[in-house]
Design a protein around this motif. Structure first.
Motif, PDB file in Angstrom:
ATOM      1  N   GLU A 190     -11.253   7.706  -5.449  1.00 22.80           N
ATOM      2  CA  GLU A 190     -11.308   8.777  -4.457  1.00 22.80           C
ATOM      3  C   GLU A 190     -10.578   8.369  -3.181  1.00 22.80           C
ATOM      4  O   GLU A 190      -9.879   9.199  -2.570  1.00 22.80           O
ATOM      5  CB  GLU A 190     -12.751   9.138  -4.141  1.00 22.80           C
ATOM      6  CG  GLU A 190     -12.877  10.313  -3.182  1.00 22.80           C
ATOM      7  CD  GLU A 190     -14.322  10.724  -2.980  1.00 22.80           C
ATOM      8  OE1 GLU A 190     -14.762  11.690  -3.634  1.00 22.80           O
ATOM      9  OE2 GLU A 190     -15.031  10.068  -2.173  1.00 22.80           O
ATOM     10  N   ASP A 191     -10.708   7.116  -2.773  1.00 25.92           N
ATOM     11  CA  ASP A 191      -9.974   6.636  -1.599  1.00 25.92           C
ATOM     12  C   ASP A 191      -8.466   6.763  -1.824  1.00 25.92           C
ATOM     13  O   ASP A 191      -7.717   7.127  -0.906  1.00 25.92           O
ATOM     14  CB  ASP A 191     -10.320   5.173  -1.305  1.00 25.92           C
ATOM     15  CG  ASP A 191     -11.711   5.007  -0.725  1.00 25.92           C
ATOM     16  OD1 ASP A 191     -12.278   6.008  -0.243  1.00 25.92           O
ATOM     17  OD2 ASP A 191     -12.238   3.877  -0.763  1.00 25.92           O
ATOM     18  N   LEU A 192      -8.029   6.457  -3.027  1.00 27.30           N
ATOM     19  CA  LEU A 192      -6.614   6.595  -3.372  1.00 27.30           C
ATOM     20  C   LEU A 192      -6.188   8.061  -3.307  1.00 27.30           C
ATOM     21  O   LEU A 192      -5.143   8.391  -2.729  1.00 27.30           O
ATOM     22  CB  LEU A 192      -6.358   6.046  -4.774  1.00 27.30           C
ATOM     23  CG  LEU A 192      -4.961   6.307  -5.358  1.00 27.30           C
ATOM     24  CD1 LEU A 192      -3.892   5.601  -4.533  1.00 27.30           C
ATOM     25  CD2 LEU A 192      -4.913   5.847  -6.819  1.00 27.30           C
ATOM     26  N   SER A 212      -7.002  -4.853 -10.337  1.00 31.09           N
ATOM     27  CA  SER A 212      -7.713  -5.430  -9.193  1.00 31.09           C
ATOM     28  C   SER A 212      -6.813  -5.473  -7.964  1.00 31.09           C
ATOM     29  O   SER A 212      -7.285  -5.332  -6.836  1.00 31.09           O
ATOM     30  CB  SER A 212      -8.205  -6.839  -9.543  1.00 31.09           C
ATOM     31  OG  SER A 212      -7.113  -7.692  -9.871  1.00 31.09           O
ATOM     32  N   GLY A 213      -5.496  -5.645  -8.186  1.00 31.99           N
ATOM     33  CA  GLY A 213      -4.562  -5.638  -7.071  1.00 31.99           C
ATOM     34  C   GLY A 213      -4.500  -4.292  -6.393  1.00 31.99           C
ATOM     35  O   GLY A 213      -4.430  -4.197  -5.159  1.00 31.99           O
ATOM     36  N   VAL A 214      -4.522  -3.228  -7.209  1.00 29.89           N
ATOM     37  CA  VAL A 214      -4.533  -1.878  -6.644  1.00 29.89           C
ATOM     38  C   VAL A 214      -5.857  -1.627  -5.927  1.00 29.89           C
ATOM     39  O   VAL A 214      -5.877  -1.077  -4.819  1.00 29.89           O
ATOM     40  CB  VAL A 214      -4.297  -0.828  -7.745  1.00 29.89           C
ATOM     41  CG1 VAL A 214      -4.460   0.584  -7.184  1.00 29.89           C
ATOM     42  CG2 VAL A 214      -2.907  -0.993  -8.347  1.00 29.89           C
ATOM     43  N   PHE A 215      -6.946  -2.044  -6.548  1.00 26.29           N
ATOM     44  CA  PHE A 215      -8.257  -1.845  -5.933  1.00 26.29           C
ATOM     45  C   PHE A 215      -8.407  -2.618  -4.624  1.00 26.29           C
ATOM     46  O   PHE A 215      -9.230  -2.258  -3.777  1.00 26.29           O
ATOM     47  CB  PHE A 215      -9.380  -2.248  -6.898  1.00 26.29           C
ATOM     48  CG  PHE A 215      -9.859  -1.138  -7.767  1.00 26.29           C
ATOM     49  CD1 PHE A 215     -10.431   0.003  -7.213  1.00 26.29           C
ATOM     50  CD2 PHE A 215      -9.743  -1.216  -9.146  1.00 26.29           C
ATOM     51  CE1 PHE A 215     -10.881   1.040  -8.012  1.00 26.29           C
ATOM     52  CE2 PHE A 215     -10.189  -0.188  -9.956  1.00 26.29           C
ATOM     53  CZ  PHE A 215     -10.753   0.945  -9.388  1.00 26.29           C
ATOM     54  N   ARG A 233       0.840  -1.205   0.000  1.00 29.69           N
ATOM     55  CA  ARG A 233       0.000   0.000   0.000  1.00 29.69           C
ATOM     56  C   ARG A 233       0.874   1.254   0.000  1.00 29.69           C
ATOM     57  O   ARG A 233       0.606   2.202  -0.739  1.00 29.69           O
ATOM     58  CB  ARG A 233      -0.912  -0.023   1.231  1.00 29.69           C
ATOM     59  CG  ARG A 233      -1.789   1.225   1.377  1.00 29.69           C
ATOM     60  CD  ARG A 233      -2.597   1.151   2.663  1.00 29.69           C
ATOM     61  NE  ARG A 233      -3.259   2.414   2.941  1.00 29.69           N
ATOM     62  CZ  ARG A 233      -4.429   2.776   2.465  1.00 29.69           C
ATOM     63  NH1 ARG A 233      -5.097   1.958   1.674  1.00 29.69           N
ATOM     64  NH2 ARG A 233      -4.957   3.953   2.763  1.00 29.69           N
ATOM     65  N   GLU A 234       1.916   1.244   0.810  1.00 26.36           N
ATOM     66  CA  GLU A 234       2.805   2.412   0.878  1.00 26.36           C
ATOM     67  C   GLU A 234       3.518   2.626  -0.453  1.00 26.36           C
ATOM     68  O   GLU A 234       3.718   3.774  -0.877  1.00 26.36           O
ATOM     69  CB  GLU A 234       3.816   2.234   2.008  1.00 26.36           C
ATOM     70  CG  GLU A 234       3.190   2.325   3.398  1.00 26.36           C
ATOM     71  CD  GLU A 234       4.179   2.021   4.502  1.00 26.36           C
ATOM     72  OE1 GLU A 234       5.317   1.577   4.190  1.00 26.36           O
ATOM     73  OE2 GLU A 234       3.824   2.212   5.685  1.00 26.36           O
ATOM     74  N   ALA A 235       3.907   1.547  -1.119  1.00 24.60           N
ATOM     75  CA  ALA A 235       4.574   1.662  -2.422  1.00 24.60           C
ATOM     76  C   ALA A 235       3.623   2.257  -3.460  1.00 24.60           C
ATOM     77  O   ALA A 235       4.029   3.080  -4.290  1.00 24.60           O
ATOM     78  CB  ALA A 235       5.074   0.294  -2.876  1.00 24.60           C
ATOM     79  N   SER A 292      -4.930   7.801 -12.173  1.00 29.97           N
ATOM     80  CA  SER A 292      -5.743   6.786 -12.837  1.00 29.97           C
ATOM     81  C   SER A 292      -5.228   5.416 -12.421  1.00 29.97           C
ATOM     82  O   SER A 292      -4.008   5.192 -12.376  1.00 29.97           O
ATOM     83  CB  SER A 292      -5.656   6.950 -14.354  1.00 29.97           C
ATOM     84  OG  SER A 292      -6.395   5.945 -15.015  1.00 29.97           O
ATOM     85  N   ILE A 293      -6.144   4.521 -12.104  1.00 29.14           N
ATOM     86  CA  ILE A 293      -5.754   3.216 -11.585  1.00 29.14           C
ATOM     87  C   ILE A 293      -4.915   2.434 -12.608  1.00 29.14           C
ATOM     88  O   ILE A 293      -3.929   1.789 -12.248  1.00 29.14           O
ATOM     89  CB  ILE A 293      -6.999   2.396 -11.195  1.00 29.14           C
ATOM     90  CG1 ILE A 293      -7.758   3.095 -10.056  1.00 29.14           C
ATOM     91  CG2 ILE A 293      -6.604   0.980 -10.793  1.00 29.14           C
ATOM     92  CD1 ILE A 293      -6.989   3.176  -8.763  1.00 29.14           C
ATOM     93  N   GLY A 294      -5.261   2.508 -13.882  1.00 26.71           N
ATOM     94  CA  GLY A 294      -4.559   1.746 -14.911  1.00 26.71           C
ATOM     95  C   GLY A 294      -3.074   2.063 -14.984  1.00 26.71           C
ATOM     96  O   GLY A 294      -2.226   1.164 -14.794  1.00 26.71           O
TER      97      GLY A 294
END
Length: 206
Positions: free
Chosen positions: A57-59, A47-50, A14-16, A34-36
């Protein structure tokens, strides 16, 4: 893998992600996230990031909090080693100037104000909370300088904090356009002029 090791790995991952996202946001703002592209940059699937952030917004909120922590660690914490009064207040503001040098892509916290000042929602609320907290820290340092007799008793901490903020914003603005060295020099001159204007009157000698 036991539960503790899994938790540590999850925290490190998560920190990375946040650290990588912070770099992206410094360059293009929180709205650029952007997640991608982020997943590709950290070598993960979307999906790993999610799995670490329930939404974009949480990110963004996590990155904003990360920026605030970095700012406090770089600017406020070192200044607290200085004695209460003008030495500490000056160290806070000079550290704030130096923050512009450390962030060539721009200050994410300043950029976030422009991004969300007229956009109601959780991100604006977090920006507002951070800005209130920082103004409060400035005002606290100013009150301490009044208490030790280095600033005039009639000093309005909130007003002086506003004026210090204006000088720091000028430094951050000019650092990107004209270079940090000249911006910081003008900032230091402005700071000393302001401190002189608020300085306590010398005690009359008998």
């Amino acid at each position: 893998m036991n539960a503790l090791a899994a938790t540590r790995k999850g925290t490190a991952t998560r920190e990375a992600i946040i650290d990588q996202a912070y770099g992206f946001a410094c360059a293009g703002g929180l709205e650029s996230l952007s997640i991608g592209p982020l997943a590709q940059a950290v070598g993960m699937s979307k999906s790993g990031v999610f799995a670490h952030f329930g939404s974009r917004e949480d990110l963004q909120l996590a990155v904003l909090d990360h920026a605030g922590e970095r700012f406090v660690n770089a600017v406020l914490t070192p200044a607290l080693a200085q004695p209460r009064g003008l030495a500490r207040l000056r160290a806070i503001v000079l550290g704030w100037f130096d923050w512009a040098r450390q962030n060539e892509g721009g200050c994410l916290l300043v950029a976030a104000v422009s991004e969300y000042d007229d956009r109601p929602g959780p991100l604006r609320d977090r920006v507002l909370m951070q800005q209130h907290a920082w103004r409060g820290e400035l005002a606290r340092a100013i009150r301490l300088a009044v208490d030790v007799g280095e600033l005039g008793a009639d000093t309005e901490p909130e007003q002086m904090a506003f004026e210090l903020y204006a000088i720091a914003l000028g430094v951050h603005h000019d650092a990107g356009l004209f270079g940090y060295a000249s911006a910081a020099e003008r900032g230091r001159k402005g700071l000393e002029r302001l401190l002189g204007a608020y300085a306590a009157e010398p005690s009359p000698t008998s």
